[in-house]
Design a protein around this motif. Structure first.
Motif, short mmCIF file in Angstrom:
data_model
loop_
_atom_site.label_atom_id
_atom_site.label_comp_id
_atom_site.label_asym_id
_atom_site.label_seq_id
_atom_site.Cartn_x
_atom_site.Cartn_y
_atom_site.Cartn_z
N THR A 74 -17.10 -0.82 2.92
CA THR A 74 -16.43 -0.81 1.62
C THR A 74 -15.00 -0.29 1.66
N LYS A 75 -14.57 0.25 2.79
CA LYS A 75 -13.23 0.85 2.85
C LYS A 75 -12.15 -0.17 2.56
N ASN A 76 -12.20 -1.33 3.22
CA ASN A 76 -11.18 -2.36 3.01
C ASN A 76 -11.26 -2.93 1.60
N LEU A 77 -12.47 -3.07 1.08
CA LEU A 77 -12.64 -3.56 -0.29
C LEU A 77 -11.98 -2.62 -1.29
N ALA A 78 -12.21 -1.33 -1.12
CA ALA A 78 -11.60 -0.35 -2.02
C ALA A 78 -10.08 -0.39 -1.93
N GLN A 79 -9.56 -0.53 -0.73
CA GLN A 79 -8.10 -0.58 -0.56
C GLN A 79 -7.51 -1.85 -1.16
N ASN A 80 -8.22 -2.97 -1.03
CA ASN A 80 -7.73 -4.23 -1.62
C ASN A 80 -7.76 -4.15 -3.15
N LEU A 81 -8.80 -3.55 -3.69
CA LEU A 81 -8.91 -3.40 -5.14
C LEU A 81 -7.76 -2.53 -5.66
N ALA A 82 -7.39 -1.51 -4.90
CA ALA A 82 -6.33 -0.59 -5.31
C ALA A 82 -4.97 -1.27 -5.37
N GLN A 83 -4.82 -2.44 -4.76
CA GLN A 83 -3.54 -3.15 -4.77
C GLN A 83 -3.31 -3.92 -6.07
N LEU A 84 -4.35 -4.09 -6.88
CA LEU A 84 -4.19 -4.81 -8.14
C LEU A 84 -3.37 -3.98 -9.13
N GLU A 85 -2.93 -4.62 -10.20
CA GLU A 85 -2.03 -3.95 -11.14
C GLU A 85 -2.73 -2.92 -12.01
N SER A 86 -3.95 -3.21 -12.47
CA SER A 86 -4.55 -2.36 -13.49
C SER A 86 -5.36 -1.16 -13.00
N PRO A 87 -5.88 -1.13 -11.77
CA PRO A 87 -6.65 0.06 -11.36
C PRO A 87 -5.78 1.31 -11.29
N VAL A 88 -6.32 2.42 -11.81
CA VAL A 88 -5.66 3.72 -11.69
C VAL A 88 -6.52 4.69 -10.89
N PHE A 89 -7.78 4.32 -10.65
CA PHE A 89 -8.69 5.15 -9.85
C PHE A 89 -9.66 4.22 -9.14
N LEU A 111 -7.37 -7.56 -18.43
CA LEU A 111 -8.57 -6.93 -17.88
C LEU A 111 -9.51 -7.98 -17.31
N GLN A 112 -9.75 -9.06 -18.05
CA GLN A 112 -10.63 -10.12 -17.57
C GLN A 112 -10.07 -10.77 -16.31
N ARG A 113 -8.75 -10.91 -16.24
CA ARG A 113 -8.13 -11.51 -15.06
C ARG A 113 -8.40 -10.67 -13.82
N ASP A 114 -8.20 -9.34 -13.94
CA ASP A 114 -8.40 -8.48 -12.78
C ASP A 114 -9.88 -8.38 -12.42
N VAL A 115 -10.77 -8.36 -13.41
CA VAL A 115 -12.20 -8.34 -13.11
C VAL A 115 -12.60 -9.60 -12.36
#
Length: 303
Positions: A74-89, A111-115
């Motif tokens: 899950t490490k790479n998945l978490a890092q890729n998710l963190a690159q999106l615009e809306s995540p803050v945590f 929100l729907q776009r990023d989900v």
């Protein structure tokens, strides 16, 4: 950390611009005692001070909590998710869900776009979404203002941008950077703090040498939730508390120094009459904590 350091940090969480002399006076100690403890923490990045602006006040009206089931590493998945615009945590967690994320978006469409983008990431199996109805406590911010229509001019926006990057920058430098006198910069900052639009406080850096047990909690009420909310908001370990729509009525994040501190809280809240269910998960590895929000939405609205 010793007791004096912890108490100094607790005061800085409420007022990140407090001087060492102010802290020493409140703690009945010397300025040198405070400085020798805090300066190394600031220099190493273990402590950071900055302004936090309530997201809804700058146009981020959709706040969501995502619990993501994933397969494989899950490490790479978490890092890729963190690159999106809306995540803050973003964190890797244990239990039923492998990734926990908090998203701040300016619209349901964003929100729907990023989900949708997250659903398409390799390893993602399913996403459980809860919308934040109201933030009750957020680190040192406290409860979000009920009046979300405040006017900000260009000076306010510039000051907020600068303080989000360095909460202890001097008023003389602030004024020089935005074209105001030091006293005018001071009064504008004070006005925004008094209106609960912005708070300035200290945040501990997440490092292996400064390891904390960071837990997420989900509660469903079986009666009046006021005692539970009051207990959590008063707890020194609280970082976030929100009223949500979804599988929980309340979601909280707390960071504990020791396991007994966690167990003491967990036992206490489970015994409360107004709590029907209480679940928890540990944020094993935090990939993203973003406190800075661009004020460009407010600038555009004022044009």
């Amino acid at each position: 950390m010793d007791s004096l350091t912890e108490r100094s940090i607790a005061l800085l969480r409420r007022d990140g611009r407090a001087s060492f002399s102010d802290l020493a006076r409140k703690l009945n100690t010397s300025r040198v005692s405070v400085a020798t403890r805090l300066n190394p923490l600031f220099e190493s990045g273990a402590l950071r001070v900055f302004a936090a602006v309530h997201p809804r006040l700058i146009g981020l009206t959709m706040l969501a909590h995502l619990s993501i089931r994933a397969t494989g590493p899950t490490k790479n998945l978490a890092q890729n998710l963190a690159q999106l615009e809306s995540p803050v945590f973003v964190s890797e967690a244990n239990g039923k869900y492998q990734i926990i994320a908090e998203l701040h978006a300016e619209s349901l469409t964003q929100l729907q776009r990023d989900v949708h983008l997250i659903r398409e990431m390799p390893g993602v199996v399913d996403i459980d979404i809860m919308l934040y109805e109201r933030i009750l406590s957020s680190l040192f911010l406290g409860e979000e203002p009920r009046a979300v229509t405040q006017h900000f001019d260009r000076f306010d926006l510039q000051l907020m941008e600068l303080l989000q990057r360095d909460g202890r920058i001097g008023y003389a430098e602030l004024g020089e950077l935005v074209g105001l006198s030091a006293s005018a910069a001071r009064s504008r900052v004070a006005r925004r703090i008094e209106s609960d639009a912005m708070r300035i406080g200290v945040v501990r850096g997440r490092t292996e040498l400064n390891a904390e047990l960071v837990f997420g909690f989900g509660f469903n009420r079986g009666g009046d939730q006021a005692p539970l909310v009051a207990h959590l908001k008063a707890h020194p370990c609280i970082e976030c508390l929100a009223q949500t729509g979804g599988r929980y009525d309340l979601v909280a994040t707390l960071a504990f120094g020791t396991q007994p501190e966690f167990l003491e809280l967990f036992d206490a809240v489970r015994e409360m009459a107004g709590v029907r269910t209480a679940e928890c998960w540990i944020h094993a590895r935090i990939s993203l904590e973003r406190f800075h929000h661009s004020t460009h939405r407010l600038a555009q609205a004022g044009e």
